[in-house]
Design a protein around this motif. Structure first.
Motif, PDB file in Angstrom:
ATOM      1  N   ARG A  62       0.916  -1.182  -0.227  1.00 49.10           N
ATOM      2  CA  ARG A  62       0.165   0.484   0.485  1.00 49.10           C
ATOM      3  C   ARG A  62       0.675   1.136   0.146  1.00 49.10           C
ATOM      4  NH1 ARG A  62      -5.147  -0.164   1.843  1.00 49.10           N
ATOM      5  NH2 ARG A  62      -4.895   1.272   3.276  1.00 49.10           N
ATOM      6  N   ASN A  65       1.305   2.794  -3.488  1.00 46.67           N
ATOM      7  CA  ASN A  65       0.818   3.276  -4.588  1.00 46.67           C
ATOM      8  C   ASN A  65       0.539   4.683  -3.012  1.00 46.67           C
ATOM      9  OD1 ASN A  65      -0.820   2.478  -3.200  1.00 46.67           O
ATOM     10  ND2 ASN A  65      -2.047   2.182  -5.904  1.00 46.67           N
ATOM     11  N   LEU A  67      -1.579   5.173  -0.829  1.00 44.34           N
ATOM     12  CA  LEU A  67      -2.724   4.308   0.193  1.00 44.34           C
ATOM     13  C   LEU A  67      -2.094   4.774   1.612  1.00 44.34           C
ATOM     14  CD1 LEU A  67      -4.768   2.013  -1.355  1.00 44.34           C
ATOM     15  CD2 LEU A  67      -4.653   4.055  -1.825  1.00 44.34           C
ATOM     16  N   GLU A  90      -0.627  11.898  -8.035  1.00 44.66           N
ATOM     17  CA  GLU A  90      -1.875  10.863  -8.748  1.00 44.66           C
ATOM     18  C   GLU A  90      -1.026  10.301  -9.986  1.00 44.66           C
ATOM     19  OE1 GLU A  90      -3.761  14.589  -9.008  1.00 44.66           O
ATOM     20  OE2 GLU A  90      -4.541  13.868  -7.423  1.00 44.66           O
ATOM     21  N   ARG A  93      -0.197   6.639  -9.207  1.00 43.90           N
ATOM     22  CA  ARG A  93      -1.644   6.311  -9.252  1.00 43.90           C
ATOM     23  C   ARG A  93      -1.902   5.638 -10.487  1.00 43.90           C
ATOM     24  NH1 ARG A  93      -4.193   9.071  -4.167  1.00 43.90           N
ATOM     25  NH2 ARG A  93      -3.186   7.889  -2.626  1.00 43.90           N
ATOM     26  N   THR A  94      -1.930   6.270 -11.585  1.00 45.39           N
ATOM     27  CA  THR A  94      -2.311   5.754 -13.000  1.00 45.39           C
ATOM     28  C   THR A  94      -1.338   4.805 -13.095  1.00 45.39           C
ATOM     29  OG1 THR A  94      -0.570   7.870 -14.147  1.00 45.39           O
ATOM     30  CG2 THR A  94      -2.996   8.074 -13.463  1.00 45.39           C
ATOM     31  N   SER A 167      -8.773  -1.954 -13.022  1.00 38.39           N
ATOM     32  CA  SER A 167      -7.136  -1.901 -13.409  1.00 38.39           C
ATOM     33  C   SER A 167      -6.057  -2.223 -14.304  1.00 38.39           C
ATOM     34  CB  SER A 167      -6.308  -2.248 -12.023  1.00 38.39           C
ATOM     35  OG  SER A 167      -6.844  -2.609 -10.601  1.00 38.39           O
TER      36      SER A 167
ATOM     37  N   GLU B 263     -10.295   4.350  -0.982  1.00 35.13           N
ATOM     38  CA  GLU B 263      -8.715   3.821  -1.757  1.00 35.13           C
ATOM     39  C   GLU B 263      -8.939   3.631  -3.630  1.00 35.13           C
ATOM     40  OE1 GLU B 263      -7.850   0.636   1.009  1.00 35.13           O
ATOM     41  OE2 GLU B 263      -7.168   2.112   2.522  1.00 35.13           O
ATOM     42  N   GLU B 266      -8.764   6.084  -5.396  1.00 33.65           N
ATOM     43  CA  GLU B 266      -7.568   6.939  -5.553  1.00 33.65           C
ATOM     44  C   GLU B 266      -6.698   5.685  -6.173  1.00 33.65           C
ATOM     45  OE1 GLU B 266      -6.330   7.927  -1.604  1.00 33.65           O
ATOM     46  OE2 GLU B 266      -7.980   9.405  -1.714  1.00 33.65           O
ATOM     47  N   SER B 267      -6.775   4.547  -6.216  1.00 31.19           N
ATOM     48  CA  SER B 267      -6.091   3.722  -6.768  1.00 31.19           C
ATOM     49  C   SER B 267      -5.913   3.760  -8.083  1.00 31.19           C
ATOM     50  CB  SER B 267      -5.719   2.904  -6.446  1.00 31.19           C
ATOM     51  OG  SER B 267      -7.202   1.711  -6.551  1.00 31.19           O
ATOM     52  N   GLY B 269      -6.213   6.679  -9.973  1.00 36.59           N
ATOM     53  CA  GLY B 269      -5.841   8.122  -9.929  1.00 36.59           C
ATOM     54  C   GLY B 269      -6.465   9.549 -10.198  1.00 36.59           C
TER      55      GLY B 269
END
Lengths: 257, 364
Positions: A62, A65, A67, A90, A93-94, A167, B263, B266-267, B269
């Protein structure tokens, strides 16, 4: 010969590091949950992290990214160091996909909307194109016929496969899995693992926290054992399971196998 | 020995039929057991004692279109008070000849509200319709352009004023309340403190005192010569008051959201605003529809408090009819009428909220 290069000969690993963690520490209040983690993940590498509960393995991925926030050391993902810079976070995270234990699909959106949300709003992909990509990945996780349903209408295994597809729609460079099968009924574990194995075969870089040792044996390039916030032992799977070095690893393996 | 269920030969078993018909229903629901039977009889007795006389008063012995004098001799309800003063109750002191203007404005408002309740129309054209509708309604009420005689806002009153205060009060208070709720959850200390102070201060005083402040104290603070319309000030007080309550309701919804939803958003993006707008608020606001609507309904009824700062809303115009010597003493009829109007407003709100909840709950 060290273990790293023996894997390389089999799997044609690229040498480029995509994640670098250097002496990383994290505390929850006074509790020192991660105590100096060093870990380098190469492109296309598959890593399985195991360890008893409370050992910090979920917290570790975690942190990748953000979190969770680490308090000491460095984490660099795809050339970007994770700091308080929100834009960088950000961006990371992408590039990093995450699959959760409890799926965390958006219950108010249909399956297809779950998948297109990120591409449309973050990647600014046109809606039609995003839906085509979404359908492609839904096919891939064998669930295309459910596209118009809502998460609440699907079984746990189906939901987790949707979460994986969600994802993938962001076209990530790394996928993190946080105990993806722990909340599933036994008969549904296999369908999720099969999807993950397929993904691994296609060369996705993956870090998987799991108790599925069968999965680790078939797929992993490296197995990492964590305990009390430290990486106790890491090795390629054969050596790890057949000839564990550390006492704590032996104890752990004897309890779960 | 192994036991395997023989599924192919199983007959379709239906649930047993216990009772049928009206008699069966009455037996099952009204007279099952001595306690419920006694309860039914007592209730019927009270209904007989109250509903029947009320019905006689309201419909049989009542008079509908006479003078006040005739009313006094009649035994039943004097609905003449409504019939004779209908236009004053609805429009107050708005110039008699121009009352088609507020009427038309209200019709436009109802059409817009009616269209807005269908989620299919929640698109750009509806937004344009509202903007132009607001402009036309304002023009109709105020006049002064296109050959319409200007009418001072001090002459506005009755139902249009009640609708003005409540519709715009509620539509402005809701988004403000959501923003306050988000602010109260904010990680930024200053914003969080500001929102908490605002919410607690406003919740700590009754609406009446806010209305007094807006009408009496606030003008003292303004520089000489500058005045702000009294209706506008009352409107602002209602918005501020309602927003604080909405904020607390919405906060409850936000706290009901699991961390996993944040979460997950956010994960992939999404930034803060996208996370809130696309993932968190749609779910949180849906959960709190029932308490939100309660809050809105009570705000709608609270608009009648503006009588204390001498605005002639629906309730006040009704009361002034009662102070007319010809109609003095017929307050029951007048208040029943006003109550019906308020009830229609509140009931359609709660009805709509139920419909909305049903529509939004599909899939979960």
């Amino acid at each position: 010969m060290d273990t790293e290069s023996s894997v390389t000969t089999e799997q044609t690993l690229s040498d480029e590091a995509i994640i670098e963690i250097v002496d990383m520490h994290k505390w929850f209040g006074d509790f020192h949950v991660l105590q100096g983690i060093n870990l380098t993940v190469h492109k296309q590498e598959r890593i399985v992290i195991c360890g008893p509960s409370g050992s910090g393995k979920s917290t570790l991925i975690r942190c990748i990214n953000r979190l969770e926030e680490h308090q000491r050391g460095r984490i660099v993902v795809d050339g970007i160091e994770l700091t308080n810079n929100i834009k960088n976070i950000e961006k990371v995270r992408t590039e990093v996909g995450m699959v959760f234990q409890h799926f965390n699909l958006f219950p108010h959106l249909s399956i297809i909307e779950n998948l297109t949300l990120g591409p449309i709003w973050v990647r600014k992909v046109p809606k039609k194109e995003a839906e085509e990509t979404a359908m492609y990945y839904l096919e891939k996780v064998h669930i295309a016929e459910q596209a118009r349903k809502y998460p609440g209408q699907l079984s746990g295994g189906q939901q987790q496969r949707v979460a994986i597809a969600r994802s993938l729609c962001m076209n990530p460079k790394v996928m993190l899995f946080d105990e993806p099968t722990s909340a599933l009924d036994p008969e549904m574990i296999k369908e999720v693992l099969d999807v993950m194995i397929e993904l691994a075969r296609e060369g996705m870089t993956m870090i998987v926290v799991t108790h599925e040792m069968g999965f680790a044996k078939t797929v992993a390039d490296r197995v990492i054992f964590m305990d009390f916030g430290e990486i106790v032992e890491e090795n390629e799977p054969h050596t790890f399971f057949d000839n564990p070095q550390h006492e704590r690893t032996k104890l752990f393996l004897s309890q779960i196998l | 020995m192994a036991k395997i269920a023989n599924t192919s030969q199983k007959e379709q078993i239906r649930p047993p039929v216990v009772s049928v018909g009206v008699i069966g229903w009455i037996k099952a629901n009204l007279f099952n057991g001595w306690f419920n039977s006694a309860l039914t009889i007592v209730t019927l007795f009270f209904l007989w004692k109250t509903a029947v006389p009320f019905f006689r008063w309201a419909f049989i012995d009542s008079v509908w279109n006479t003078t006040g004098q005739v009313c006094r001799d009649a035994g039943g309800a004097c609905w003449s008070i409504i019939a004779s003063n209908f236009r004053f109750i609805l429009f107050g002191f708005y110039p008699y000849d121009l009352q088609w203007r507020p009427l038309l404005a209200m019709i436009i408002l109802f059409v817009l509200l009616f269209l807005s309740q269908n989620r299919k129309y929640w698109k750009k054209p509806l937004a344009y319709a509202w903007i132009s509708g607001l402009f036309i309604m304002g023009l109709l009420l105020r006049g002064g352009l296109f050959g319409l005689d200007p009418v001072e806002s001090t002459q506005w009153g009755g139902l249009p004023l009640t609708l003005l205060l409540s519709v715009f009060g509620l539509t402005a208070a809701y988004p403000l309340g959501v923003v306050l709720a988000l602010g109260r959850q904010s990680k930024m200390r200053a914003i969080k403190t500001l929102c908490i102070v605002y919410i607690e201060l406003i919740r700590g005083v009754p609406l009446i005192s806010l209305l007094f402040m807006s009408s009496i104290i606030f003008p003292l603070l303004l520089p000489e010569g500058l005045t702000i319309n009294k209706i506008l000030r009352a409107q602002a007080a209602i918005i501020m008051f309602t927003a604080a309550y909405i904020a607390e309701v919405v906060r409850g919804g936000l706290q009901g959201m699991s961390r996993g939803q944040y979460e997950a958003a956010e994960s992939i993006g999404l930034n803060y605003y996208q996370t809130m707008r696309l993932v968190i608020l749609p779910q949180a606001l849906k959960i709190v529809i029932p308490p939100t609507v309660s809050q809105l309904i009570s705000a709608f009824k609270d608009t009648s408090l503006v009588v204390i700062i001498a605005l002639y809303d629906l309730l006040k115009t009704t009361q002034s009819v009662l102070s007319n010597p010809e109609w003095m003493g017929f307050s029951r009829e007048a208040y029943v009428f006003v109550a019906i109007l308020y009830f229609l407003g509140c009931f359609s709100m709660s009805n709509y909220s139920r419909k909305l909840e049903k529509e939004l709950s599909r899939g979960n």
